[in-house]
Design a protein around this motif. Structure first.
Motif, PDB file in Angstrom:
ATOM      1  N   ALA A  16      61.746  21.492  38.659  1.00 52.34           N
ATOM      2  CA  ALA A  16      61.175  20.978  39.908  1.00 52.34           C
ATOM      3  C   ALA A  16      60.002  20.044  39.614  1.00 52.34           C
ATOM      4  CB  ALA A  16      60.730  22.138  40.799  1.00 52.34           C
ATOM      5  N   GLY A  17      59.215  20.382  38.592  1.00 50.27           N
ATOM      6  CA  GLY A  17      58.089  19.533  38.209  1.00 50.27           C
ATOM      7  C   GLY A  17      58.555  18.171  37.729  1.00 50.27           C
ATOM      8  N   LEU A  18      59.643  18.160  36.937  1.00 47.20           N
ATOM      9  CA  LEU A  18      60.156  16.880  36.443  1.00 47.20           C
ATOM     10  C   LEU A  18      60.770  16.066  37.591  1.00 47.20           C
ATOM     11  CD1 LEU A  18      61.598  18.007  32.986  1.00 47.20           C
ATOM     12  CD2 LEU A  18      59.475  16.756  33.457  1.00 47.20           C
ATOM     13  N   PHE A  23      60.018  11.472  41.439  1.00 53.96           N
ATOM     14  CA  PHE A  23      59.638  10.956  42.760  1.00 53.96           C
ATOM     15  C   PHE A  23      58.308  10.212  42.662  1.00 53.96           C
ATOM     16  CE2 PHE A  23      57.440  11.109  46.788  1.00 53.96           C
ATOM     17  CZ  PHE A  23      58.424  10.782  47.702  1.00 53.96           C
ATOM     18  N   ALA A  24      57.334  10.844  41.999  1.00 56.73           N
ATOM     19  CA  ALA A  24      56.013  10.232  41.870  1.00 56.73           C
ATOM     20  C   ALA A  24      56.095   8.923  41.081  1.00 56.73           C
ATOM     21  CB  ALA A  24      55.049  11.202  41.189  1.00 56.73           C
ATOM     22  N   PHE A  25      56.990   8.903  40.064  1.00 56.49           N
ATOM     23  CA  PHE A  25      57.100   7.700  39.230  1.00 56.49           C
ATOM     24  C   PHE A  25      57.645   6.521  40.039  1.00 56.49           C
ATOM     25  CE2 PHE A  25      59.341   4.904  36.267  1.00 56.49           C
ATOM     26  CZ  PHE A  25      58.335   4.654  35.349  1.00 56.49           C
ATOM     27  N   PHE A  26      58.700   6.790  40.821  1.00 59.69           N
ATOM     28  CA  PHE A  26      59.342   5.686  41.537  1.00 59.69           C
ATOM     29  C   PHE A  26      58.649   5.353  42.856  1.00 59.69           C
ATOM     30  CE2 PHE A  26      62.920   6.843  38.731  1.00 59.69           C
ATOM     31  CZ  PHE A  26      63.109   5.599  38.158  1.00 59.69           C
ATOM     32  N   VAL A  27      58.083   6.343  43.532  1.00 66.87           N
ATOM     33  CA  VAL A  27      57.470   6.084  44.839  1.00 66.87           C
ATOM     34  C   VAL A  27      55.947   5.946  44.725  1.00 66.87           C
ATOM     35  CG1 VAL A  27      57.172   6.956  47.193  1.00 66.87           C
ATOM     36  CG2 VAL A  27      59.339   7.308  45.999  1.00 66.87           C
ATOM     37  N   GLY A  28      55.319   6.864  43.968  1.00 69.01           N
ATOM     38  CA  GLY A  28      53.863   6.907  43.926  1.00 69.01           C
ATOM     39  C   GLY A  28      53.234   5.879  43.001  1.00 69.01           C
ATOM     40  N   GLU A  29      53.815   5.707  41.808  1.00 66.86           N
ATOM     41  CA  GLU A  29      53.170   4.843  40.803  1.00 66.86           C
ATOM     42  C   GLU A  29      52.970   3.394  41.260  1.00 66.86           C
ATOM     43  OE1 GLU A  29      51.525   5.259  38.222  1.00 66.86           O
ATOM     44  OE2 GLU A  29      52.031   7.169  37.306  1.00 66.86           O
ATOM     45  N   PRO A  30      53.983   2.763  41.922  1.00 72.12           N
ATOM     46  CA  PRO A  30      53.738   1.386  42.378  1.00 72.12           C
ATOM     47  C   PRO A  30      52.523   1.291  43.305  1.00 72.12           C
ATOM     48  CG  PRO A  30      56.064   1.938  42.577  1.00 72.12           C
ATOM     49  CD  PRO A  30      55.345   3.203  42.234  1.00 72.12           C
ATOM     50  N   ILE A  31      52.324   2.323  44.144  1.00 69.08           N
ATOM     51  CA  ILE A  31      51.168   2.313  45.058  1.00 69.08           C
ATOM     52  C   ILE A  31      49.885   2.575  44.279  1.00 69.08           C
ATOM     53  CG2 ILE A  31      50.213   3.309  47.163  1.00 69.08           C
ATOM     54  CD1 ILE A  31      53.135   4.311  47.729  1.00 69.08           C
ATOM     55  N   LEU A  32      49.971   3.511  43.323  1.00 69.95           N
ATOM     56  CA  LEU A  32      48.802   3.805  42.486  1.00 69.95           C
ATOM     57  C   LEU A  32      48.372   2.545  41.721  1.00 69.95           C
ATOM     58  CD1 LEU A  32      46.915   6.101  41.664  1.00 69.95           C
ATOM     59  CD2 LEU A  32      48.509   6.726  39.871  1.00 69.95           C
ATOM     60  N   ASP A  33      49.349   1.783  41.211  1.00 74.48           N
ATOM     61  CA  ASP A  33      49.033   0.531  40.525  1.00 74.48           C
ATOM     62  C   ASP A  33      48.287  -0.428  41.449  1.00 74.48           C
ATOM     63  OD1 ASP A  33      50.002   1.170  38.036  1.00 74.48           O
ATOM     64  OD2 ASP A  33      52.021   0.398  38.427  1.00 74.48           O
ATOM     65  N   ARG A  34      48.751  -0.489  42.709  1.00 76.52           N
ATOM     66  CA  ARG A  34      48.081  -1.369  43.681  1.00 76.52           C
ATOM     67  C   ARG A  34      46.642  -0.934  43.908  1.00 76.52           C
ATOM     68  NH1 ARG A  34      50.662  -1.479  49.213  1.00 76.52           N
ATOM     69  NH2 ARG A  34      52.418  -0.294  48.413  1.00 76.52           N
ATOM     70  N   PHE A 212      52.063  13.496  49.229  1.00 83.91           N
ATOM     71  CA  PHE A 212      52.695  14.538  50.040  1.00 83.91           C
ATOM     72  C   PHE A 212      54.151  14.731  49.617  1.00 83.91           C
ATOM     73  CE2 PHE A 212      54.913  16.197  53.709  1.00 83.91           C
ATOM     74  CZ  PHE A 212      54.053  17.176  54.167  1.00 83.91           C
ATOM     75  N   GLY A 213      54.854  13.610  49.445  1.00 85.30           N
ATOM     76  CA  GLY A 213      56.264  13.665  49.036  1.00 85.30           C
ATOM     77  C   GLY A 213      56.434  14.317  47.674  1.00 85.30           C
ATOM     78  N   THR A 214      55.532  14.012  46.741  1.00 86.82           N
ATOM     79  CA  THR A 214      55.601  14.593  45.400  1.00 86.82           C
ATOM     80  C   THR A 214      55.527  16.120  45.485  1.00 86.82           C
ATOM     81  OG1 THR A 214      54.529  12.631  44.495  1.00 86.82           O
ATOM     82  CG2 THR A 214      54.507  14.604  43.123  1.00 86.82           C
ATOM     83  N   GLN A 215      54.577  16.619  46.266  1.00 87.06           N
ATOM     84  CA  GLN A 215      54.430  18.071  46.413  1.00 87.06           C
ATOM     85  C   GLN A 215      55.613  18.681  47.150  1.00 87.06           C
ATOM     86  OE1 GLN A 215      52.209  20.449  45.578  1.00 87.06           O
ATOM     87  NE2 GLN A 215      50.428  19.361  44.797  1.00 87.06           N
ATOM     88  N   LEU A 216      56.118  17.944  48.160  1.00 87.14           N
ATOM     89  CA  LEU A 216      57.253  18.463  48.926  1.00 87.14           C
ATOM     90  C   LEU A 216      58.488  18.583  48.029  1.00 87.14           C
ATOM     91  CD1 LEU A 216      58.054  19.323  51.800  1.00 87.14           C
ATOM     92  CD2 LEU A 216      58.851  16.985  52.185  1.00 87.14           C
TER      93      LEU A 216
ATOM     94  N   GLU B  55      42.503  12.479  31.057  1.00 84.74           N
ATOM     95  CA  GLU B  55      42.967  11.103  31.206  1.00 84.74           C
ATOM     96  C   GLU B  55      44.489  11.002  31.113  1.00 84.74           C
ATOM     97  OE1 GLU B  55      41.582   8.219  32.088  1.00 84.74           O
ATOM     98  OE2 GLU B  55      39.892   9.508  32.629  1.00 84.74           O
ATOM     99  N   PHE B  56      45.082  11.833  30.237  1.00 87.49           N
ATOM    100  CA  PHE B  56      46.540  11.764  30.051  1.00 87.49           C
ATOM    101  C   PHE B  56      47.251  12.258  31.313  1.00 87.49           C
ATOM    102  CE2 PHE B  56      50.526  13.268  27.761  1.00 87.49           C
ATOM    103  CZ  PHE B  56      51.001  11.985  27.554  1.00 87.49           C
ATOM    104  N   ALA B  57      46.706  13.296  31.921  1.00 88.74           N
ATOM    105  CA  ALA B  57      47.334  13.875  33.118  1.00 88.74           C
ATOM    106  C   ALA B  57      46.823  13.196  34.390  1.00 88.74           C
ATOM    107  CB  ALA B  57      47.050  15.377  33.180  1.00 88.74           C
ATOM    108  N   HIS B  58      46.137  12.064  34.228  1.00 90.65           N
ATOM    109  CA  HIS B  58      45.406  11.454  35.329  1.00 90.65           C
ATOM    110  C   HIS B  58      46.269  11.112  36.551  1.00 90.65           C
ATOM    111  CE1 HIS B  58      43.549   8.001  37.406  1.00 90.65           C
ATOM    112  NE2 HIS B  58      42.485   8.771  37.328  1.00 90.65           N
ATOM    113  N   ASP B  59      47.355  10.368  36.315  1.00 88.33           N
ATOM    114  CA  ASP B  59      48.210   9.945  37.435  1.00 88.33           C
ATOM    115  C   ASP B  59      48.815  11.148  38.136  1.00 88.33           C
ATOM    116  OD1 ASP B  59      47.576   7.566  36.291  1.00 88.33           O
ATOM    117  OD2 ASP B  59      49.582   6.709  36.470  1.00 88.33           O
ATOM    118  N   GLY B  60      49.202  12.148  37.339  1.00 91.33           N
ATOM    119  CA  GLY B  60      49.779  13.356  37.901  1.00 91.33           C
ATOM    120  C   GLY B  60      48.795  14.060  38.818  1.00 91.33           C
ATOM    121  N   ARG B  61      47.548  14.146  38.390  1.00 93.53           N
ATOM    122  CA  ARG B  61      46.568  14.845  39.226  1.00 93.53           C
ATOM    123  C   ARG B  61      46.347  14.120  40.539  1.00 93.53           C
ATOM    124  NH1 ARG B  61      43.462  14.883  35.234  1.00 93.53           N
ATOM    125  NH2 ARG B  61      41.796  14.010  36.470  1.00 93.53           N
ATOM    126  N   HIS B  62      46.253  12.777  40.467  1.00 93.06           N
ATOM    127  CA  HIS B  62      46.082  12.023  41.725  1.00 93.06           C
ATOM    128  C   HIS B  62      47.259  12.249  42.657  1.00 93.06           C
ATOM    129  CE1 HIS B  62      42.442   9.624  41.658  1.00 93.06           C
ATOM    130  NE2 HIS B  62      42.581   9.544  40.357  1.00 93.06           N
TER     131      HIS B  62
END
Ligand SMILES: [Zn+2]
Lengths: 240, 69
Positions: A16-18, A23-34, A212-216, B55-62
């Motif tokens: 479930a974590g992976l 989800f976080a990689f494809f949905v969250g990361e682009p926003i985090l980059d912004r 929220f989606g990542t946790q859900l 720092e390594f787990a940074h994105d995950g924590r956010h």
């Protein structure tokens, strides 16, 4: 028998974590980059703001770290879930392991994430004063613990009312109203969330929704996978 | 076994599982709030390596919604 639940919890939690990591990689990361780009452009304009924080890891490395974080989060939370499930299994009303697992995951999702999120929604980098991180972390985990406790008490109260023969709809109304009052009082007592003034609200809320989606995804995955593992073990005739 | 005994008292957890539970919760707290700055008062010099974990787990924590900065 607890060890079997612990094992299943850790396995389901890792998966479930992976999944949540994906989800976080494809949905969250682009926003985090912004949001990081926004933070950096703000630093350039700030008086005396040079490079900002010293970066130990590059952004691509931190994205690998995302899976490390959600995977490790999954294994540990899954282990806790397995032990808690072993305790509550015979106390939960639902008819099957799958249903019990999903309702327990739902209850913990509400207490450990949903309620705290309403008061302290997830924030991208640059929101919040770094010098108050200790207080904010303490406030956040206090709210997590108290929300979980409130959900547990609500469940106990519902069981007591049921034993006294109170009907389902009145039970739900009483317990629901009590829970809303308790959560409201907690929200009033705990310190305010850091201000996000000046941060573009579209990006901010896109980030919060992706969190929220990542946790859900994580809790839905954990409840389902753990339940399926238990059902499969039962069908094989393995005593849990 | 449960069925042959009918309605028996619900099980309680063995001691070892409570210890594992406490350890898992501690590990979770370290992962989610891991930073040298937060752990330094507890660990002193030994808190340094946690900066790397932080720092390594940074994105995950956010993205898991935990306060970070
Ligand atoms: Zn951060």
């Amino acid at each position: 028998m607890v060890s079997a639940y612990l094992r299943r919890g850790m396995a389901a939690g890792l998966l479930a974590g992976l999944l949540a990591g994906l989800f976080a990689f494809f949905v969250g990361e682009p926003i985090l980059d912004r949001t990081i780009a926004l933070e950096e452009s703000a630093h350039v304009h700030a008086p005396g703001g040079g490079g900002g924080d010293e970066e130990i890891f590059s952004r691509p490395t931190q994205k690998v770290g995302l899976f490390f974080a959600t995977g490790l989060f999954g294994v540990t939370v899954g282990g806790v879930f397995g032990i808690v499930y072993a305790y509550f299994r015979e106390r939960l009303a639902a008819g099957s392991d799958l249903k019990r697992s999903i309702s327990l995951a739902g209850a913990i999702f509400a207490g450990a994430f949903l309620v705290p999120f309403l008061k302290y929604p997830a924030n991208p980098p640059s929101i919040g004063d770094p010098s108050t991180i200790r207080e904010r972390t303490a406030a956040y985990f206090t709210l997590v613990a108290l929300s979980l406790l409130a959900i547990l008490i609500a469940w106990l109260a519902a069981r007591t009312l049921e034993a006294r023969g109170v009907g389902a709809s009145r039970r739900r109304l009483t317990v629901g109203a009590g829970l809303v009052v308790v959560v409201g009082v907690l929200f009033l007592l705990l310190p305010a969330a850091p201000s996000a003034d000046g941060f573009p609200s579209g990006t901010l809320w896109a980030f919060r929704l992706s969190s929220f989606g990542t946790q859900l995804v994580f809790w839905a995955g954990l409840g389902l996978l753990f339940g399926v593992l238990c059902e499969r073990a039962r069908k094989k005739g393995v005593t849990a | 076994m449960e069925k042959t005994l009918g309605r028996r008292h619900p099980s309680t957890l063995p001691l070892w599982s409570l210890l594992v539970l406490a350890l898992l919760l501690l590990a979770l707290l370290v992962l989610l709030s891991a930073s040298g700055a937060l752990l330094a008062p507890l660990l002193g010099q030994a808190a340094g390596p946690f900066d790397y974990l932080h720092e390594f787990a940074h994105d995950g924590r956010h993205l898991l919604g935990v306060p970070c900065h």
